[in-house]
Design a protein around this motif. Structure first.
Motif, PDB file in Angstrom:
ATOM      1  N   ALA A 106     -42.338  64.575  31.109  1.00  0.00           N
ATOM      2  CA  ALA A 106     -42.908  64.205  29.810  1.00  0.00           C
ATOM      3  C   ALA A 106     -41.846  63.519  28.965  1.00  0.00           C
ATOM      4  O   ALA A 106     -40.642  63.711  29.156  1.00  0.00           O
ATOM      5  CB  ALA A 106     -43.423  65.453  29.095  1.00  0.00           C
ATOM      6  N   VAL A 127     -44.095  60.236  31.051  1.00  0.00           N
ATOM      7  CA  VAL A 127     -45.479  60.365  30.585  1.00  0.00           C
ATOM      8  C   VAL A 127     -45.455  60.800  29.125  1.00  0.00           C
ATOM      9  O   VAL A 127     -44.900  61.864  28.805  1.00  0.00           O
ATOM     10  CB  VAL A 127     -46.254  61.382  31.436  1.00  0.00           C
ATOM     11  N   THR A 130     -48.334  64.424  23.879  1.00  0.00           N
ATOM     12  CA  THR A 130     -49.477  64.261  22.996  1.00  0.00           C
ATOM     13  C   THR A 130     -49.011  64.050  21.558  1.00  0.00           C
ATOM     14  O   THR A 130     -47.817  64.169  21.253  1.00  0.00           O
ATOM     15  CB  THR A 130     -50.392  65.499  23.056  1.00  0.00           C
ATOM     16  N   HIS A 135     -46.844  68.650  26.288  1.00  0.00           N
ATOM     17  CA  HIS A 135     -46.988  68.006  27.586  1.00  0.00           C
ATOM     18  C   HIS A 135     -48.456  67.669  27.846  1.00  0.00           C
ATOM     19  O   HIS A 135     -49.337  68.521  27.642  1.00  0.00           O
ATOM     20  CB  HIS A 135     -46.522  68.948  28.708  1.00  0.00           C
ATOM     21  N   ASP A 136     -48.713  66.461  28.299  1.00  0.00           N
ATOM     22  CA  ASP A 136     -50.051  66.062  28.737  1.00  0.00           C
ATOM     23  C   ASP A 136     -50.077  66.245  30.252  1.00  0.00           C
ATOM     24  O   ASP A 136     -49.829  65.319  31.021  1.00  0.00           O
ATOM     25  CB  ASP A 136     -50.316  64.610  28.351  1.00  0.00           C
ATOM     26  N   PHE A 138     -52.450  66.755  32.373  1.00  0.00           N
ATOM     27  CA  PHE A 138     -53.447  65.991  33.122  1.00  0.00           C
ATOM     28  C   PHE A 138     -52.922  64.580  33.400  1.00  0.00           C
ATOM     29  O   PHE A 138     -53.021  64.070  34.523  1.00  0.00           O
ATOM     30  CB  PHE A 138     -54.768  65.922  32.357  1.00  0.00           C
ATOM     31  N   ALA A 139     -52.349  63.958  32.371  1.00  0.00           N
ATOM     32  CA  ALA A 139     -51.783  62.619  32.554  1.00  0.00           C
ATOM     33  C   ALA A 139     -50.598  62.648  33.510  1.00  0.00           C
ATOM     34  O   ALA A 139     -50.380  61.698  34.277  1.00  0.00           O
ATOM     35  CB  ALA A 139     -51.362  62.048  31.202  1.00  0.00           C
ATOM     36  N   MET A 140     -49.838  63.727  33.490  1.00  0.00           N
ATOM     37  CA  MET A 140     -48.695  63.838  34.393  1.00  0.00           C
ATOM     38  C   MET A 140     -49.144  63.896  35.851  1.00  0.00           C
ATOM     39  O   MET A 140     -48.579  63.215  36.712  1.00  0.00           O
ATOM     40  CB  MET A 140     -47.845  65.052  34.027  1.00  0.00           C
ATOM     41  N   THR A 141     -50.163  64.678  36.132  1.00  0.00           N
ATOM     42  CA  THR A 141     -50.636  64.743  37.518  1.00  0.00           C
ATOM     43  C   THR A 141     -51.271  63.418  37.932  1.00  0.00           C
ATOM     44  O   THR A 141     -51.147  63.008  39.090  1.00  0.00           O
ATOM     45  CB  THR A 141     -51.639  65.895  37.722  1.00  0.00           C
ATOM     46  N   ALA A 142     -51.920  62.740  36.988  1.00  0.00           N
ATOM     47  CA  ALA A 142     -52.515  61.443  37.305  1.00  0.00           C
ATOM     48  C   ALA A 142     -51.441  60.403  37.625  1.00  0.00           C
ATOM     49  O   ALA A 142     -51.717  59.420  38.333  1.00  0.00           O
ATOM     50  CB  ALA A 142     -53.374  60.963  36.134  1.00  0.00           C
ATOM     51  N   ALA A 143     -50.212  60.625  37.123  1.00  0.00           N
ATOM     52  CA  ALA A 143     -49.124  59.670  37.338  1.00  0.00           C
ATOM     53  C   ALA A 143     -48.375  59.910  38.648  1.00  0.00           C
ATOM     54  O   ALA A 143     -47.498  59.118  39.015  1.00  0.00           O
ATOM     55  CB  ALA A 143     -48.148  59.718  36.167  1.00  0.00           C
TER      56      ALA A 143
END
Length: 364
Positions: A106, A127, A130, A135-136, A138-143
């Motif tokens: 993050a 990433v 927010t 920590h986001d 969901f966005a981290m796993t998507a990355a």
């Protein structure tokens, strides 16, 4: 003509880690998240009584590793010591990632992460956190891609002081590929009072790709001795041990850490007092009009945005050395109780200045 030595260009371009600014005799240093309490007498005695500095330290640190292992319910082989937890993060990144690989974390988070990744020869994937500094996940796993080797989760996050909850982390780990190393950086775990927060101690043995990192620098007040530890699968920690600089954990630091564990009740009572003071500061900041993340480390975060440098100067005029991260905000450690009135007076002046600016980022 002198021909310059060939150096790695990514290292030449890398800014060195910047330590918190020192304070003058009449100012409070609130820039480095240090514990304001002096060491307990037993720690001083342990340091003085450690083996002479003409001898190398015990390379295995087995006694201290055993004491930590007992608290986590693991074997000593599942515990690794380092010269601060950041040293172990560096070792683990080097063990898992190299040229062409990615390390994901993050941002903004601990400012040392980018440098550690670059030194390993890997690439950073940052990433954004927010709007409230969390920590986001969901966005981290998507990355995560097939090049991702390491993911770092810092909770409480430095510098925003926000947590990842246990429920969030469980969902996150369910989405991370099993062959990606996850580092749970819990340098400030002892200051957490939110019962929903993730706790690395409860995760031991649950995930074969997880390493939990903690330190004696903050809660235990041993920042000057540089000693931290990791708990995780033995084969992963063996890889970290292979990349470590030999004999880098000194004998005085090991002795002091052992004594700190023996007198943990005294030290954690101090931590509780810091947490109470932190909550008092946060509540007063909210009353002043600040929109400040609920802090769970031993520090608070002020989102001063483009006026961070100007705000930092205000705090300095009030005798407070704080940590600016321009153009985002200011991190302020919870220090001596005597510093609180100065902190709040300066914060009131800063928030007044921001209020007079259109679109001030620090206000609701």
């Amino acid at each position: 003509m002198t021909i310059p030595v060939k150096l790695r260009p990514e290292i030449v371009a890398l800014a060195a880690y910047r330590q918190g600014k020192p304070a003058s005799d009449d100012a409070f240093k609130l820039s480095s998240n240090e514990n304001p309490f002096e060491p307990i007498p037993e720690v001083i005695e342990a340091i003085v009584g450690a083996s002479g500095v003409n001898r190398y330290p015990n390379a295995t640190g087995l006694e201290l590793r055993g004491a930590i292992a007992e608290r986590f319910g693991v074997s000593a082989g599942q515990v690794h010591l380092g010269a601060g937890s950041v040293a172990i993060i560096a070792q683990l990144i080097q063990a898992a990632a190299g040229a062409g690989d990615e390390v994901l974390y993050a941002w903004r988070s601990f400012e040392a992460y980018p440098g550690l990744v670059s030194v390993a020869g890997a690439s950073s994937v940052q990433v954004p956190v927010t709007a409230d500094g969390r920590h986001d996940l969901f966005a981290m796993t998507a990355a995560i891609t097939d090049r991702t080797r390491v993911v770092i989760v810092c909770t409480p996050n430095n510098p925003s002081s926000t947590i990842v909850t246990a429920e969030e982390f469980t969902r996150f780990m369910g989405r991370v590929p099993a062959d990606v190393l996850v580092l749970l950086d819990e340098a400030y775990a002892e200051f957490v009072t939110d019962p929903s927060a993730v706790d690395g101690r409860a995760l031991t043995g649950r995930y074969p790709n997880l390493v939990v990192l903690r330190t004696f620098s903050k809660a235990y007040g041993l920042a000057g001795l540089r000693i931290g530890y990791a708990v995780g699968p033995e084969y992963i920690l063996d890889a970290a041990r292979s990349t470590a600089i030999p004999l880098s954990v000194t004998e005085p630091s090991q002795r002091a850490a052992l004594v700190s564990l023996l007198h943990e009740d005294v030290l954690l009572e101090r931590v509780a007092r810091i947490a109470v003071l932190r909550d008092r500061v946060w509540s007063a900041l909210v009353d002043q009009g600040w929109s400040v993340p609920v802090p769970q480390g031993n520090f608070v975060w002020l989102p001063t945005g483009e006026r961070t440098v100007e705000a930092t100067e205000v705090f300095e005029r009030h005798g407070l050395v704080v940590r600016p991260f321009a153009p985002e905000g200011i991190r302020i450690s919870i220090g001596e109780s005597e510093s609180v009135d100065k902190l709040l007076k300066a914060a009131q002046e800063v928030v007044g200045n921001l209020t007079s600016s259109a679109g001030a980022p620090a206000l609701d």
